[in-house]
Scaffold this active site. Structure first.
Site, PDB file in Angstrom:
ATOM      1  N   ASP A   1       0.887  -1.164   0.000  1.00 39.19           N
ATOM      2  CA  ASP A   1       0.000   0.000   0.000  1.00 39.19           C
ATOM      3  C   ASP A   1       0.923   1.211   0.000  1.00 39.19           C
ATOM      4  O   ASP A   1       1.817   1.304   0.854  1.00 39.19           O
ATOM      5  CB  ASP A   1      -0.900  -0.009   1.246  1.00 39.19           C
ATOM      6  CG  ASP A   1      -1.945   1.098   1.173  1.00 39.19           C
ATOM      7  OD1 ASP A   1      -1.625   2.197   0.664  1.00 39.19           O
ATOM      8  OD2 ASP A   1      -3.083   0.868   1.602  1.00 39.19           O
TER       9      ASP A   1
ATOM     10  N   HIS B   1      -2.882   9.669 -27.426  1.00 43.66           N
ATOM     11  CA  HIS B   1      -2.860   8.832 -28.632  1.00 43.66           C
ATOM     12  C   HIS B   1      -2.902   9.659 -29.923  1.00 43.66           C
ATOM     13  O   HIS B   1      -2.122   9.439 -30.852  1.00 43.66           O
ATOM     14  CB  HIS B   1      -4.060   7.878 -28.643  1.00 43.66           C
ATOM     15  CG  HIS B   1      -4.209   7.072 -27.400  1.00 43.66           C
ATOM     16  ND1 HIS B   1      -3.145   6.487 -26.750  1.00 43.66           N
ATOM     17  CD2 HIS B   1      -5.299   6.746 -26.667  1.00 43.66           C
ATOM     18  CE1 HIS B   1      -3.586   5.829 -25.691  1.00 43.66           C
ATOM     19  NE2 HIS B   1      -4.876   5.984 -25.605  1.00 43.66           N
TER      20      HIS B   1
HETATM   21  P1  NAP Z   1      -7.584  -0.517 -11.728  1.00 46.53           P
HETATM   22  O1  NAP Z   1      -8.274  -1.698 -12.317  1.00 46.53           O
HETATM   23  O2  NAP Z   1      -8.374   0.409 -10.877  1.00 46.53           O
HETATM   24  O3  NAP Z   1      -6.358  -1.075 -10.859  1.00 46.53           O
HETATM   25  C1  NAP Z   1      -5.630  -0.254 -10.007  1.00 46.53           C
HETATM   26  C2  NAP Z   1      -4.549  -1.051  -9.316  1.00 46.53           C
HETATM   27  O4  NAP Z   1      -3.847  -0.172  -8.449  1.00 46.53           O
HETATM   28  C3  NAP Z   1      -5.057  -2.219  -8.499  1.00 46.53           C
HETATM   29  O5  NAP Z   1      -4.160  -3.287  -8.598  1.00 46.53           O
HETATM   30  C4  NAP Z   1      -5.017  -1.641  -7.083  1.00 46.53           C
HETATM   31  O6  NAP Z   1      -4.790  -2.605  -6.078  1.00 46.53           O
HETATM   32  C5  NAP Z   1      -3.815  -0.741  -7.144  1.00 46.53           C
HETATM   33  N1  NAP Z   1      -3.891   0.300  -6.130  1.00 46.53           N
HETATM   34  C6  NAP Z   1      -4.881   1.193  -5.923  1.00 46.53           C
HETATM   35  N2  NAP Z   1      -4.612   1.959  -4.855  1.00 46.53           N
HETATM   36  C7  NAP Z   1      -3.442   1.532  -4.352  1.00 46.53           C
HETATM   37  C8  NAP Z   1      -2.638   1.915  -3.255  1.00 46.53           C
HETATM   38  N3  NAP Z   1      -2.997   2.902  -2.424  1.00 46.53           N
HETATM   39  N4  NAP Z   1      -1.478   1.285  -3.060  1.00 46.53           N
HETATM   40  C9  NAP Z   1      -1.100   0.272  -3.885  1.00 46.53           C
HETATM   41  N5  NAP Z   1      -1.810  -0.147  -4.929  1.00 46.53           N
HETATM   42  C10 NAP Z   1      -2.979   0.479  -5.174  1.00 46.53           C
HETATM   43  O7  NAP Z   1      -6.894   0.376 -12.828  1.00 46.53           O
HETATM   44  P2  NAP Z   1      -6.498  -0.035 -14.333  1.00 46.53           P
HETATM   45  O8  NAP Z   1      -7.698   0.119 -15.200  1.00 46.53           O
HETATM   46  O9  NAP Z   1      -5.793  -1.338 -14.343  1.00 46.53           O
HETATM   47  O10 NAP Z   1      -5.518   1.148 -14.739  1.00 46.53           O
HETATM   48  C11 NAP Z   1      -4.181   1.207 -14.280  1.00 46.53           C
HETATM   49  C12 NAP Z   1      -3.451   2.345 -14.971  1.00 46.53           C
HETATM   50  O11 NAP Z   1      -3.447   2.118 -16.366  1.00 46.53           O
HETATM   51  C13 NAP Z   1      -4.084   3.718 -14.788  1.00 46.53           C
HETATM   52  O12 NAP Z   1      -3.044   4.674 -14.789  1.00 46.53           O
HETATM   53  C14 NAP Z   1      -4.924   3.892 -16.042  1.00 46.53           C
HETATM   54  O13 NAP Z   1      -5.108   5.256 -16.355  1.00 46.53           O
HETATM   55  C15 NAP Z   1      -4.025   3.228 -17.045  1.00 46.53           C
HETATM   56  N6  NAP Z   1      -4.713   2.705 -18.213  1.00 46.53           N
HETATM   57  C16 NAP Z   1      -5.614   1.699 -18.096  1.00 46.53           C
HETATM   58  C17 NAP Z   1      -6.228   1.190 -19.227  1.00 46.53           C
HETATM   59  C18 NAP Z   1      -7.198   0.048 -19.130  1.00 46.53           C
HETATM   60  O14 NAP Z   1      -7.602  -0.431 -20.208  1.00 46.53           O
HETATM   61  N7  NAP Z   1      -7.576  -0.422 -17.972  1.00 46.53           N
HETATM   62  C19 NAP Z   1      -5.914   1.723 -20.497  1.00 46.53           C
HETATM   63  C20 NAP Z   1      -4.965   2.752 -20.584  1.00 46.53           C
HETATM   64  C21 NAP Z   1      -4.372   3.226 -19.447  1.00 46.53           C
HETATM   65  P3  NAP Z   1      -5.974  -3.388  -5.311  1.00 46.53           P
HETATM   66  O15 NAP Z   1      -6.998  -3.731  -6.366  1.00 46.53           O
HETATM   67  O16 NAP Z   1      -5.291  -4.589  -4.786  1.00 46.53           O
HETATM   68  O17 NAP Z   1      -6.499  -2.464  -4.288  1.00 46.53           O
END
Ligand code: NAP
Length: 500
Positions: free
Chosen positions: A100, A248
């Site tokens: 965390d 993009h």
């Molecule tokens: P997500 O599903 O919300 O996942 C977030 C991750 O961060 C989870 O593993 C979460 O852990 C962890 N996290 C949250 N708060 C935390 C904390 N305080 N300490 C440590 N870990 C923490 O997000 P995502 O969609 O995968 O996106 C991740 C990144 O990629 C973001 O920057 C987003 O803008 C970018 N992005 C995503 C996509 C996509 O298609 N999803 C596309 C382009 C860019 P827990 O679940 O274990 O709490």
């Protein structure tokens, strides 16, 4: 650092031996990063020593994390692409550490888990909410996990405007030098996007005309059929301009408009891209309405299915744009007077990304007579879903031409999907993860590019505020507000809306 290995036609130079995925339990990691790493393993591109650690808030042990990743591979890799032996080997590389970012002791635990392997190089991939990029870097630095044998990759967005992007870049710079920072724009990992450089600089044909003498205008469209899709907390207040154009679409524009770099290397390519981004003419209150349109979808139908409007999905009224069209100008020698029309939106009729290069007409037509006249050449580069390109050229219709030469426009059409049918199309992240491990930053975005892009995007947000521009409604399943057609039609052009 790892040793030099040769695998097939690939030569892995100093490939880092440890990858740490922060946000390993999140959507992107499970859907894209682990399947991509699996594919690299399946192709023999991960050395036997490579270890992959997941880090996130969830309290999991190694075994539970492996089960989670195994399930993600089952769900997100096409049937037939999973091999039981490779899967077992891949899962064996995985470990997990609860981190965390608000708990400094968790970083100690991560450092202990990596242990002496740090000496062989550690690449951190931050797939967390962007607000955590700075605290994660600070946490890594505090426990000695930064330094020469480390790299950091991070997802978009980097900040939400110029000042905040500078803050993130400065915070990251406390732990990592710029050549250790890999800012991901997954469009740059796509074959068709890299192919833009090959098209332009690997062929003699186009470059002599690739300027304001030969080109009338350029269109870049990234159309999505999806709506908000559960991204409520992220998307509202952000909008299409920041979510799609800032990264993009400006990367695509930079690749289309850049001067030839001296070599295909990180500094040469990125130096040329940043010059383009710095040439973007800012919008202001006087041009806000003539050079941009922002829209928001209301209920309609996409793919024959009824869909709700944005405000209904959100549960409240909002001024966030789900569609944006901008007429951009580059104030430089090559592109003087050539408009670049950018358009992106959600709930549009089809999912596709394409770039259209509209060439100028011939200066004088020697043909007169029957049928349509001469049409100017047009190059359409299809990025997705059907990768390819087509060039429209004028030809003579067969016949005896008693009433004058009959002209017909035909397409020289190349499907890259068909031309390379035998080859597996790789996930963009496979390429980017491999480049990260090998330390090649060519396909990653440099801090100055991010800042130049935000400078222009901020000018549009400011222009919208000063001119009081509000979102115009459009029906889901259409090509956005009619004002977007008006914007381009006032210049005597029209959007390309061909089916793929
Ligand atoms: P997500 O599903 O919300 O996942 C977030 C991750 O961060 C989870 O593993 C979460 O852990 C962890 N996290 C949250 N708060 C935390 C904390 N305080 N300490 C440590 N870990 C923490 O997000 P995502 O969609 O995968 O996106 C991740 C990144 O990629 C973001 O920057 C987003 O803008 C970018 N992005 C995503 C996509 C996509 O298609 N999803 C596309 C382009 C860019 P827990 O679940 O274990 O709490």
């Amino acid at each position: 650092m790892g040793t030099v290995r040769e695998i097939g036609s690939f030569e892995l130079l100093q490939s880092f031996a440890t990858i740490v995925i922060f946000g390993a339990t999140g959507d992107l990691a499970q859907r894209m990063l682990f399947p991509s790493l699996y594919n690299l393993d399946a192709d023999g591109l991960l050395g036997t020593e490579v270890r992959i650690h997941g880090a996130a808030r969830s309290k999991l042990d190694d075994a539970a994390f492996r089960d989670q990743v195994a399930a993600a591979l089952d769900s997100h890799l096409p049937e037939g692409q999973l091999d039981a032996t490779v899967k077992a080997r891949f899962l064996d590389r995985l470990g997990y550490c609860t981190v965390d970012v608000d708990t400094p002791a968790d970083f100690e635990c991560l450092a202990a888990k990596i242990g002496p392997a740090k000496g062989a190089g550690v690449a951190f991939y931050l797939s967390t909410p962007p607000s955590l990029f700075a605290p994660v870097v600070a946490g890594l630095k505090a426990v000695g996990l930064t330094g020469p044998a480390t790299r950091v990759a991070m997802e978009k967005p980097i900040g939400h405007d110029l000042p905040s992007s500078r803050e993130v870049n400065a915070a990251v710079a406390h732990g990592f030098d710029e050549d250790q920072v890999f800012r991901v724009d997954h469009y740059l990992g796509k074959e068709t996007v890299q192919n833009l450089l090959v098209l332009r600089f690997g062929n003699m044909l186009f470059e002599p005309l690739w300027n304001s003498q030969g080109i009338e205008h350029v269109q870049i469209t990234v159309a999505e059929t999806v709506g908000l899709e559960g991204r409520v907390s992220y998307y509202d207040g952000v909008g299409s301009l920041s979510d799609m154009v800032q990264n993009h679409m400006l990367q695509l524009l930079a690749l289309v408009a850049m001067e030839p770099p001296a070599s295909y290397t990180a500094t040469a390519v990125r130096d040329e891209k940043v010059k383009v981004l710095r040439s973007l003419r800012p919008l202001d209150a006087a041009t806000a309405n003539t050079h941009s349109v922002k829209g928001q979808y209301r209920s309609g139908a996409v793919d024959g299915k009824p869909v709700a409007g944005y405000a209904d999905e959100l549960g409240k009224a909002s001024d966030t744009e789900t569609f944006v069209a901008v007429k951009a100008h580059l104030d430089n020698w090559r592109w003087k007077g050539v408009p670049f029309y950018l358009r992106t939106g959600k709930r549009l009729p089809m999912r596709h990304s394409e770039i259209l290069i509209q060439f100028k007409p011939v200066p004088h037509s020697i043909f007169s007579g029957r049928g349509p006249g001469l049409e100017a050449n047009c190059l359409l580069i299809r990025l997705q879903p059907n990768e390819g390109m087509s060039l429209s050229i004028m030809t003579k219709e067969p016949g005896l031409d008693r009433g004058g030469v009959a002209l017909r426009e035909v397409e020289l059409d190349v499907s890259l999907t068909a031309a390379f049918a035998g080859q597996r199309r790789r996930i963009a992240y496979e390429r980017l993860l491999l480049d990260l491990m090998e330390g090649d930053t060519t396909l990653f975005v440099r801090a100055d590019e991010i800042e130049a892009a935000w400078t222009w995007v901020d000018s549009i947000h400011d222009a919208w505020t000063s001119a009081g521009v509000i979102v115009k409604p459009y029906t889901a399943g259409t090509w956005g507000p009619s004002a977007s057609m008006g914007m381009i039609e006032r210049d005597g052009a029209s959007w390309h809306e061909g089916a793929q």
